[in-house]
Write a protein that holds these residues in place. Structure first.
Motif, PDB file in Angstrom:
ATOM      1  N   ASN A  39      34.383  33.737  38.165  1.00 16.56           N
ATOM      2  CA  ASN A  39      35.725  33.140  38.200  1.00 16.56           C
ATOM      3  C   ASN A  39      36.216  32.795  36.795  1.00 16.56           C
ATOM      4  OD1 ASN A  39      38.094  31.897  38.839  1.00 16.56           O
ATOM      5  ND2 ASN A  39      37.221  30.478  40.307  1.00 16.56           N
ATOM      6  N   LEU A  40      36.846  33.777  36.136  1.00 15.04           N
ATOM      7  CA  LEU A  40      37.378  33.535  34.791  1.00 15.04           C
ATOM      8  C   LEU A  40      38.553  32.568  34.800  1.00 15.04           C
ATOM      9  CD1 LEU A  40      37.292  37.038  33.060  1.00 15.04           C
ATOM     10  CD2 LEU A  40      35.688  35.146  32.826  1.00 15.04           C
ATOM     11  N   SER A  41      39.195  32.400  35.939  1.00 19.89           N
ATOM     12  CA  SER A  41      40.321  31.458  36.000  1.00 19.89           C
ATOM     13  C   SER A  41      39.843  30.013  35.904  1.00 19.89           C
ATOM     14  CB  SER A  41      41.122  31.660  37.285  1.00 19.89           C
ATOM     15  OG  SER A  41      40.340  31.349  38.434  1.00 19.89           O
ATOM     16  N   SER A  96      36.099  40.355  41.303  1.00 17.39           N
ATOM     17  CA  SER A  96      36.439  38.951  41.050  1.00 17.39           C
ATOM     18  C   SER A  96      36.679  38.712  39.564  1.00 17.39           C
ATOM     19  CB  SER A  96      35.322  38.034  41.552  1.00 17.39           C
ATOM     20  OG  SER A  96      34.143  38.172  40.765  1.00 17.39           O
ATOM     21  N   LEU A  97      35.930  39.417  38.713  1.00 17.09           N
ATOM     22  CA  LEU A  97      36.112  39.300  37.270  1.00 17.09           C
ATOM     23  C   LEU A  97      37.530  39.712  36.875  1.00 17.09           C
ATOM     24  CD1 LEU A  97      34.465  38.834  34.539  1.00 17.09           C
ATOM     25  CD2 LEU A  97      34.243  41.313  34.500  1.00 17.09           C
ATOM     26  N   LEU A  98      38.000  40.820  37.441  1.00 16.57           N
ATOM     27  CA  LEU A  98      39.322  41.341  37.105  1.00 16.57           C
ATOM     28  C   LEU A  98      40.435  40.500  37.733  1.00 16.57           C
ATOM     29  CD1 LEU A  98      38.509  45.132  37.633  1.00 16.57           C
ATOM     30  CD2 LEU A  98      38.522  43.861  35.485  1.00 16.57           C
ATOM     31  N   VAL A  99      40.242  40.116  38.994  1.00 12.37           N
ATOM     32  CA  VAL A  99      41.266  39.341  39.695  1.00 12.37           C
ATOM     33  C   VAL A  99      41.454  37.976  39.048  1.00 12.37           C
ATOM     34  CG1 VAL A  99      41.806  38.176  41.873  1.00 12.37           C
ATOM     35  CG2 VAL A  99      40.978  40.530  41.904  1.00 12.37           C
ATOM     36  N   THR A 100      40.351  37.308  38.753  1.00 14.79           N
ATOM     37  CA  THR A 100      40.474  35.956  38.185  1.00 14.79           C
ATOM     38  C   THR A 100      40.940  35.995  36.737  1.00 14.79           C
ATOM     39  OG1 THR A 100      38.106  35.932  37.659  1.00 14.79           O
ATOM     40  CG2 THR A 100      38.775  34.953  39.753  1.00 14.79           C
ATOM     41  N   VAL A 105      45.578  34.782  33.214  1.00 11.58           N
ATOM     42  CA  VAL A 105      46.707  35.199  32.373  1.00 11.58           C
ATOM     43  C   VAL A 105      48.019  34.671  32.955  1.00 11.58           C
ATOM     44  CG1 VAL A 105      48.030  37.192  31.564  1.00 11.58           C
ATOM     45  CG2 VAL A 105      45.532  37.228  31.463  1.00 11.58           C
ATOM     46  N   ILE A 106      48.152  34.736  34.279  1.00 12.75           N
ATOM     47  CA  ILE A 106      49.365  34.230  34.926  1.00 12.75           C
ATOM     48  C   ILE A 106      49.493  32.714  34.723  1.00 12.75           C
ATOM     49  CG2 ILE A 106      50.479  33.846  37.166  1.00 12.75           C
ATOM     50  CD1 ILE A 106      49.240  36.556  38.032  1.00 12.75           C
ATOM     51  N   LEU A 107      48.375  32.006  34.856  1.00 15.94           N
ATOM     52  CA  LEU A 107      48.399  30.556  34.641  1.00 15.94           C
ATOM     53  C   LEU A 107      48.750  30.220  33.196  1.00 15.94           C
ATOM     54  CD1 LEU A 107      45.411  28.966  36.608  1.00 15.94           C
ATOM     55  CD2 LEU A 107      47.844  28.505  36.883  1.00 15.94           C
ATOM     56  N   GLU A 108      48.214  30.985  32.257  1.00 11.22           N
ATOM     57  CA  GLU A 108      48.546  30.764  30.849  1.00 11.22           C
ATOM     58  C   GLU A 108      50.042  30.943  30.614  1.00 11.22           C
ATOM     59  OE1 GLU A 108      47.567  32.530  26.370  1.00 11.22           O
ATOM     60  OE2 GLU A 108      46.881  33.584  28.162  1.00 11.22           O
TER      61      GLU A 108
END
Length: 283
Positions: A39-41, A96-100, A105-108
């Protein structure tokens, strides 16, 4: 060669910085180790929490601990909602790596849209307070962070190893089908764990708001070193994540004092390479 006092202060500062690494690593370690979701997010959620604490404190004059009481449950709900998406669309470890990453990026972009790209600082009356111990100074906020990180790491380890829910989570991570045959509802437990991991991001974000200067791009600043902490501390191991964070933080700080700040990433990734070469099955 720097003086003993300078090295000692650098060591103290590094250990305290390592507390932040460990706190940030805990949620990611649990998600990656027990849910097989990278979860990168997690980093973006931590900074979203930091900005929320900043906004509540500067605009609405809400004390940081009350802000945390609002932000952490909100992050828990976001984490559970994230897992609903992962579960519904059967997202695997690589996906999950790509999705998060995309979610981060969207949150940033959302943070930058609302708070702009300007640097922001949450000034509090105790931000500069420190405890003097001989020739050394220990910042109060960083010390509190380490104590909270230690309590969370220890409590989470006890929960995972001593309680039925924790044992069920670890059994599901080993073999979900066999665990389900023994009555373990791994899907419901996964929602709980995902929420807890995001809640830890909320706690880390509270301290980030109080200690660091905020900017949307800072989301990626700690990505590499926290990844190293997660792997060196072993996936799904909260105590390992904290100890690895303290070790890397102390090593980086001493290296910067002896050589230069450019050596900080060299230290963390050299340690990661040594661990993986020594035992490729470490993670």
């Amino acid at each position: 060669m720097p003086s003993v006092t300078l090295l000692g202060q650098a060591l103290i500062s590094g250990v305290l910085a390592g507390g932040m690494y460990g706190l940030l690593a805990m949620g990611l370690s649990l998600s990656w180790g027990l849910l097989r979701l990278v979860n990168l997010s997690h980093f973006a959620l931590a900074f979203l929490s930091a900005y929320a604490v900043y906004e509540l404190g500067t605009t609405w004059h809400v004390a940081p601990w009350w802000s945390a009481a609002l932000v952490v449950p909100a992050m828990f709900c976001i984490g559970a909602a994230q897992h609903w998406l992962f579960d519904k669309f059967r997202v695997n470890e690589l996906a999950s790596l790509l999705v998060t990453f995309s979610f981060a990026v969207i949150l940033e972009a959302g943070i930058q849209l609302y708070w702009t790209a300007d640097f922001r600082r949450y000034e509090t009356a105790y931000a500069t307070r420190s405890i003097k111990a001989g020739p050394f100074f220990i910042p109060v906020l960083e010390l509190m962070l380490c104590l909270v990180a230690g309590a969370l790491a220890w409590g989470t380890w006890v929960w995972l190893t001593k309680t039925y829910v924790g044992k069920a989570l670890r059994a599901s991570a080993e073999d979900a089908e066999i665990a389900a045959a023994y009555g373990v509802n791994h899907r419901k437990l996964a929602y709980l764990l995902s929420g807890i991991g995001a809640g830890y991001a909320g706690i880390a974000g509270t301290f980030i708001a109080l200690i660091a200067t905020l900017a949307p791009s800072e989301i990626w600043t700690w990505l590499g070193v926290v990844f190293a902490v997660v792997i060196i501390g072993r996936l799904g191991n909260p105590l390992g994540a904290l100890l690895a964070g303290l070790l890397i933080g102390a090593s980086q700080s001493v290296a910067m004092a002896i050589f230069s700040p450019a050596w900080a990433p060299v230290v963390s990734f050299s340690m990661l390479i040594v661990v993986l070469l020594w035992d490729p099955e470490w993670i």
